[in-house]
Design a protein around this motif. Structure first.
Motif, PDB file in Angstrom:
ATOM      1  N   VAL A  52     -80.593 -59.282  37.918  1.00  0.00           N
ATOM      2  CA  VAL A  52     -81.774 -59.149  38.777  1.00  0.00           C
ATOM      3  C   VAL A  52     -81.516 -58.103  39.857  1.00  0.00           C
ATOM      4  O   VAL A  52     -82.346 -57.230  40.106  1.00  0.00           O
ATOM      5  N   ILE A  53     -80.356 -58.171  40.486  1.00  0.00           N
ATOM      6  CA  ILE A  53     -80.021 -57.207  41.533  1.00  0.00           C
ATOM      7  C   ILE A  53     -79.987 -55.796  40.968  1.00  0.00           C
ATOM      8  O   ILE A  53     -80.603 -54.875  41.517  1.00  0.00           O
ATOM      9  N   ALA A  57     -83.018 -52.869  41.551  1.00  0.00           N
ATOM     10  CA  ALA A  57     -82.646 -51.629  42.238  1.00  0.00           C
ATOM     11  C   ALA A  57     -82.856 -50.417  41.336  1.00  0.00           C
ATOM     12  O   ALA A  57     -83.338 -49.374  41.793  1.00  0.00           O
ATOM     13  N   THR A  58     -82.515 -50.556  40.062  1.00  0.00           N
ATOM     14  CA  THR A  58     -82.654 -49.438  39.132  1.00  0.00           C
ATOM     15  C   THR A  58     -84.114 -49.057  38.933  1.00  0.00           C
ATOM     16  O   THR A  58     -84.473 -47.873  39.028  1.00  0.00           O
ATOM     17  N   PHE A  59     -84.978 -50.026  38.689  1.00  0.00           N
ATOM     18  CA  PHE A  59     -86.381 -49.703  38.460  1.00  0.00           C
ATOM     19  C   PHE A  59     -87.090 -49.258  39.731  1.00  0.00           C
ATOM     20  O   PHE A  59     -88.048 -48.493  39.675  1.00  0.00           O
ATOM     21  N   ARG A  60     -86.628 -49.711  40.903  1.00  0.00           N
ATOM     22  CA  ARG A  60     -87.215 -49.247  42.161  1.00  0.00           C
ATOM     23  C   ARG A  60     -86.769 -47.820  42.478  1.00  0.00           C
ATOM     24  O   ARG A  60     -87.511 -47.063  43.082  1.00  0.00           O
ATOM     25  N   VAL A  67     -84.999 -44.370  33.603  1.00  0.00           N
ATOM     26  CA  VAL A  67     -84.149 -45.110  32.667  1.00  0.00           C
ATOM     27  C   VAL A  67     -84.197 -44.448  31.296  1.00  0.00           C
ATOM     28  O   VAL A  67     -83.156 -44.209  30.670  1.00  0.00           O
ATOM     29  N   VAL A  68     -85.394 -44.134  30.830  1.00  0.00           N
ATOM     30  CA  VAL A  68     -85.549 -43.484  29.529  1.00  0.00           C
ATOM     31  C   VAL A  68     -84.862 -42.119  29.536  1.00  0.00           C
ATOM     32  O   VAL A  68     -84.171 -41.752  28.578  1.00  0.00           O
ATOM     33  N   ILE A 109     -76.261 -45.536  37.864  1.00  0.00           N
ATOM     34  CA  ILE A 109     -77.067 -44.448  38.432  1.00  0.00           C
ATOM     35  C   ILE A 109     -78.246 -45.018  39.201  1.00  0.00           C
ATOM     36  O   ILE A 109     -78.563 -44.573  40.306  1.00  0.00           O
ATOM     37  N   GLY A 110     -78.900 -46.024  38.628  1.00  0.00           N
ATOM     38  CA  GLY A 110     -80.037 -46.635  39.318  1.00  0.00           C
ATOM     39  C   GLY A 110     -79.645 -47.258  40.640  1.00  0.00           C
ATOM     40  O   GLY A 110     -80.351 -47.140  41.641  1.00  0.00           O
ATOM     41  N   MET A 111     -78.503 -47.908  40.669  1.00  0.00           N
ATOM     42  CA  MET A 111     -78.036 -48.552  41.893  1.00  0.00           C
ATOM     43  C   MET A 111     -77.602 -47.523  42.932  1.00  0.00           C
ATOM     44  O   MET A 111     -77.714 -47.770  44.128  1.00  0.00           O
TER      45      MET A 111
END
Length: 131
Positions: A52-53, A57-60, A67-68, A109-111
């Protein structure tokens, strides 16, 4: 160093959930569900909290498109490496480790994207605050 630690934790999170060695949550949960449902549930909830964390964070930070894009970039790199004979993904175990690495790279990378973006561009990201 901070990116490395975020990526490493993402790698450990995904590898702890599933990996080809058999020492992972999914295999251990299947084997010990009847004996220790409470421990299996607790471990699953801890892993879920980590996901969840990281996913939030990645999608935000980079969104679904990011991501793609990161996965497509990694897939292209993998394609080039196999075309030049540098690696072979015919072994299912090795292919699984490559997938774990790719997923952890996306989460890392997202984080870390706000930090990376600030270092490259000097721009600072902030979250919207609702009152």
């Amino acid at each position: 160093m901070s990116f490395f630690l975020r990526w490493l934790f993402a790698f450990l999170l995904i590898a702890a959930t599933y990996n080809p060695t058999g020492w992972n949550y999914i295999e251990l949960a299947r084997a010990h569900w009847d004996d220790t449902k409470s421990v299996v549930t607790l471990a699953g909830l801890i892993l879920l909290a980590g996901y969840v964390i990281y996913l939030r964070a990645t999608f935000r930070s980079i969104g679904a498109g990011g991501v793609v894009f990161v996965l497509a970039l990694f897939a292209a790199l993998l394609w080039v490496a196999t075309d030049f004979g540098l690696i072979s993904i015919s072994d299912p175990g090795f292919a699984t480790w490559i997938a774990i690495f790719a997923g952890s790279l996306v989460l890392g990378i997202g984080m870390s994207w706000s930090i990376i973006r600030r270092a490259i561009s000097g721009q600072v990201d902030t979250d919207d605050v609702e009152e």
